[in-house]
Design an enzyme around this catalytic site. Structure first.
Site, PDB file in Angstrom:
ATOM      1  N   GLU A 145       0.829  -1.204   0.000  1.00  0.00           N
ATOM      2  CA  GLU A 145       0.000   0.000   0.000  1.00  0.00           C
ATOM      3  C   GLU A 145       0.868   1.260   0.000  1.00  0.00           C
ATOM      4  O   GLU A 145       1.875   1.336   0.684  1.00  0.00           O
ATOM      5  CB  GLU A 145      -0.888  -0.009   1.247  1.00  0.00           C
ATOM      6  CG  GLU A 145      -1.775   1.206   1.402  1.00  0.00           C
ATOM      7  CD  GLU A 145      -2.540   1.213   2.713  1.00  0.00           C
ATOM      8  OE1 GLU A 145      -3.525   1.965   2.801  1.00  0.00           O
ATOM      9  OE2 GLU A 145      -2.154   0.473   3.656  1.00  0.00           O
TER      10      GLU A 145
ATOM     11  N   LYS B 103      -9.833   2.620  -2.191  1.00  0.00           N
ATOM     12  CA  LYS B 103     -10.052   2.080  -0.844  1.00  0.00           C
ATOM     13  C   LYS B 103     -11.356   2.605  -0.256  1.00  0.00           C
ATOM     14  O   LYS B 103     -11.569   3.808  -0.155  1.00  0.00           O
ATOM     15  CB  LYS B 103      -8.870   2.462   0.041  1.00  0.00           C
ATOM     16  CG  LYS B 103      -8.915   1.901   1.456  1.00  0.00           C
ATOM     17  CD  LYS B 103      -7.667   2.319   2.221  1.00  0.00           C
ATOM     18  CE  LYS B 103      -7.618   1.730   3.615  1.00  0.00           C
ATOM     19  NZ  LYS B 103      -6.392   2.178   4.353  1.00  0.00           N
TER      20      LYS B 103
ATOM     21  N   CYS C 214      -5.657  -2.730   2.806  1.00  0.00           N
ATOM     22  CA  CYS C 214      -5.397  -2.710   4.247  1.00  0.00           C
ATOM     23  C   CYS C 214      -6.662  -2.875   5.097  1.00  0.00           C
ATOM     24  O   CYS C 214      -7.181  -3.968   5.259  1.00  0.00           O
ATOM     25  CB  CYS C 214      -4.619  -1.441   4.584  1.00  0.00           C
ATOM     26  SG  CYS C 214      -3.667  -1.554   6.124  1.00  0.00           S
TER      27      CYS C 214
END
Length: 259
Positions: A44, A110, A144
């Site tokens: 990331e 995300k 994540c």
């Protein structure tokens, strides 16, 4: 015969807010990348680390880091993937980008922003659940914190591989390992987790725990703690389909709507 998918995961340190240095370092790490690799995945925010300095560090989709990904994909004849801090239409996104050898790009923004790290104050969350196709594999990309939300990860019999790219801190490594296995088991899917190592400018430590997990929740390949390395695995679509056909869990799943 159904396609196999050969994936390389790059576990590495990241230089804080120094995209050129990180790109140079990643190229060095890729010197020994196997020629049969179909997809290489970086951690990331691989160009900057998990920084909130969006005005300083964010790039456009035609910026140097994306152009670098395009050159790498074309030169190596593989798909290159990783998340970047992207500026677009006045907003900032933690964007997981996939670049194909011919120059085609796909991406996922995300959705679950890490509010405890104030990510939600600087970035705009994605609204679309995205699927990426590489060979015969249908891939669900995540970034994540997304890993903690099983409803969002739920397999609607529409993906074969979940890929999570992360900056996941060492104190919560137990959760990382457990959740990767849980997502694999409950979704009858391969799961891949890519994490960084080292210490960032906020004093947060990362030990890696990059790994491949099979659909039964067994770790296939795992990187060593605190070590820069590339780990690879060849995923079999045939094996996955045989397992799903012999142990038919997904057709019994609850129906739901994700808003």
């Amino acid at each position: 015969m159904t396609d196999n998918l050969c994936i390389a995961l790059v576990q590495c340190e990241l230089v804080w807010e120094q995209p050129a240095e990180n790109r140079k370092h990643l190229l060095h790490l890729l010197d020994d990348l196997a020629s049969e690799t179909d997809l290489v995945v970086f951690p990331e925010m691989f160009a900057t680390g998990f920084s909130m300095q969006v005005e300083k560090c964010a790039e456009a989709m035609d910026g140097e880091s994306v152009q670098w990904m395009k050159r790498l994909a074309a030169d190596r004849r593989l798909v290159v993937a990783g998340s970047l801090m992207i500026r677009e239409h006045g907003n900032f996104f933690n964007r997981f980008i996939f670049v194909y050898p011919e120059g085609k790009m796909e991406y996922y923004d995300k959705r679950h922003l890490f509010s405890m790290g104030e990510e939600h104050l600087h970035f705009t969350g994605g609204q679309t659940r995205k699927l990426i196709q590489i060979k015969s594999f249908r891939i669900l990309p995540q970034v994540c914190y997304d890993l903690r939300f099983p409803v969002f990860s739920r397999n609607r019999q529409d993906y074969d591989l979940l890929i999570n790219t992360a900056n996941w801190p060492a104190p919560r490594r137990g959760a990382w390992k457990t959740l990767l296995k849980a997502r694999a088991i409950e979704n009858q899917s391969y799961v891949v987790g890519i994490n960084r190592i080292g210490r960032d400018a906020n004093g947060i430590n990362y030990v890696g725990d990059t790994c491949f997990v099979d659909p039964k929740g067994k770790v296939m390949v795992a990187a060593e703690d605190k070590k820069e390395q590339i780990i690879t695995a060849k995923l079999s679509k045939d094996s996955l389909e045989r397992f799903r056909n012999n142990f038919r869990v997904l057709p019994d799943a609850d129906d739901f709507q994700l808003t």
